[in-house]
Design a protein around this motif. Structure first.
Motif, PDB file in Angstrom:
ATOM      1  N   ALA A 232       0.847  -1.191   0.000  1.00 31.61           N
ATOM      2  CA  ALA A 232       0.000   0.000   0.000  1.00 31.61           C
ATOM      3  C   ALA A 232       0.884   1.243   0.000  1.00 31.61           C
ATOM      4  CB  ALA A 232      -0.924   0.021   1.226  1.00 31.61           C
ATOM      5  N   SER A 233       0.457   2.259  -0.728  1.00 32.58           N
ATOM      6  CA  SER A 233       1.163   3.547  -0.699  1.00 32.58           C
ATOM      7  C   SER A 233       0.734   4.318   0.544  1.00 32.58           C
ATOM      8  CB  SER A 233       0.816   4.353  -1.948  1.00 32.58           C
ATOM      9  OG  SER A 233      -0.539   4.787  -1.856  1.00 32.58           O
TER      10      SER A 233
ATOM     11  N   GLU B 185      -0.534   7.179   0.497  1.00 36.09           N
ATOM     12  CA  GLU B 185      -1.838   7.744   0.156  1.00 36.09           C
ATOM     13  C   GLU B 185      -2.934   6.698   0.411  1.00 36.09           C
ATOM     14  OE1 GLU B 185       0.923   7.905  -1.604  1.00 36.09           O
ATOM     15  OE2 GLU B 185       1.311  10.042  -1.972  1.00 36.09           O
ATOM     16  N   ASP B 186      -2.646   5.436   0.040  1.00 38.80           N
ATOM     17  CA  ASP B 186      -3.604   4.355   0.324  1.00 38.80           C
ATOM     18  C   ASP B 186      -3.855   4.234   1.827  1.00 38.80           C
ATOM     19  OD1 ASP B 186      -3.608   3.654  -2.382  1.00 38.80           O
ATOM     20  OD2 ASP B 186      -2.096   2.060  -2.110  1.00 38.80           O
TER      21      ASP B 186
ATOM     22  N   ALA C 293      -6.453   2.079   3.963  1.00 43.00           N
ATOM     23  CA  ALA C 293      -6.106   0.746   3.444  1.00 43.00           C
ATOM     24  C   ALA C 293      -5.782  -0.274   4.534  1.00 43.00           C
ATOM     25  CB  ALA C 293      -4.930   0.851   2.477  1.00 43.00           C
TER      26      ALA C 293
END
Lengths: 230, 230
Positions: B97-98, B100-101, B106
């Protein structure tokens, strides 16, 4: 007298009170003139305080500087000669008291800001003072401390301990420099957190010549504030 | 692609995933081997956590290191190759996951400790992540961040900004180094305080050779904790 002790700090400053007053009032200390004086004034005024207690006020320049903006100002110092000079110049109320006296309740009332500008030089006396400070602040009051930036100031191993004093860069009339107790940033933060302060800010005023931090300014709030406001 | 951007950081790390894994697993990075690995493990275990989320976990060494002491471990990284390596070695659950995610939700659940070990390298991605972190912690949870010590790490003017990356000291198989966003200590403290964290500790692990801080480790508590306990 132990050359590395809180008592020796007071002893040394008593011997240099006149020289120090002349240096501060003449603007002879470059780092103060260029950056750190303005930085501490800004940090204090950023809180829009109605009352300020200056602990280790010396000859009183900070009280005078704040006097047009802050109605209730009290300066405390352990050196009678410095307080005498501060009183002569005016700007607020002044009181001779040691940090042990302050910890014991020598200062009445509570304040929006308690400020210590390059005045926390000792070991045990500073630790005792920190314990007493929360009770000297109003509920939403803050403690503001300016001190040499530990990472920049230290050319010795980066550990807490007594350091030899120096008057390098000052006039030849300065004598018998005071020792000082070096604290790492880790230890400064622990001193705030361990005494119930919430660290709101850690300013690092940058020296315009070296482009490195000239000092560090911690602002800590009474824990109680955030219990109420959260 | 902007050479000084959060995107470029991810791009560079994707190109160096295998080399990095080999360096970490082989103990080739002296500062990590001598001091900073132990320091982050100690900082995390000092909280006696039952659950830890490692954000930017890379090939997963910290999760593995904690696996005998912490029952619930989750590692997240944006680079699929690194997560694949982490999963193969085991020790916890892993997720691609980033930041941002993650900021977008997330990762499920809440944790006693969220740790970011030398993994907050960007600008906007880090700021977005900080906003989301309080909600990912249990009420008495803490965020622990290890990062290069800004005062020691910087040979440029001490101001926030993008810096060119370097693989100096790493093998010749490392390519296209990631840029990183330099933050002063003042800015790190502001990032914590501005997102509702109460800074409990700021450890400065000392490098045994230079006697200077090798890194800085911030521990911030959810504001809510202290509202409840005060």
């Amino acid at each position: 007298m132990n050359p590395y002790s809180d008592d020796k700090i007071v002893d040394s400053w008593e011997k240099n009170a006149s020289q120090w007053s002349a240096a501060v009032r003449g603007g002879h200390i470059e780092s103060r003139k260029l950056i750190t004086n303005k930085a501490i004034v800004e940090a204090v005024l950023s809180r829009s305080p109605q009352s300020v207690l200056d602990i280790g006020c010396g000859e009183g320049w900070l009280i005078r500087e704040l006097s047009l903006r802050v109605p209730h100002l009290v300066g405390v110092d352990v050196v009678p000669d410095l307080i005498e000079k501060a009183e002569s110049a005016g700007g607020g109320d002044f009181l001779v008291a040691s940090y042990e006296d302050i910890a014991g309740g020598a200062v009445e009332g509570s304040f929006d800001v308690v400020v210590c500008n390059f005045s926390l030089l000792g070991k045990d006396s500073v630790e005792a003072l920190f314990k007493a400070l929360p009770a000297m602040l109003k509920t939403d009051g803050v403690l503001i401390v300016q001190t040499p930036h530990p990472v920049v100031a230290s050319d010795q191993p980066y550990i807490d301990g007594w350091r030899e004093g120096s008057w390098a860069g000052f006039g030849s009339d300065f004598i018998d420099p005071a020792p000082w107790y070096f604290r790492t940033l880790e230890s400064w933060v622990a001193l705030f957190a361990g005494n119930g302060f919430r660290l709101l800010e850690m300013r690092e005023p940058i020296h315009p010549k070296t482009h490195k931090p000239a000092s560090v300014i911690f602002t800590g709030a009474n824990k109680a504030v955030h219990a109420t406001s959260a």
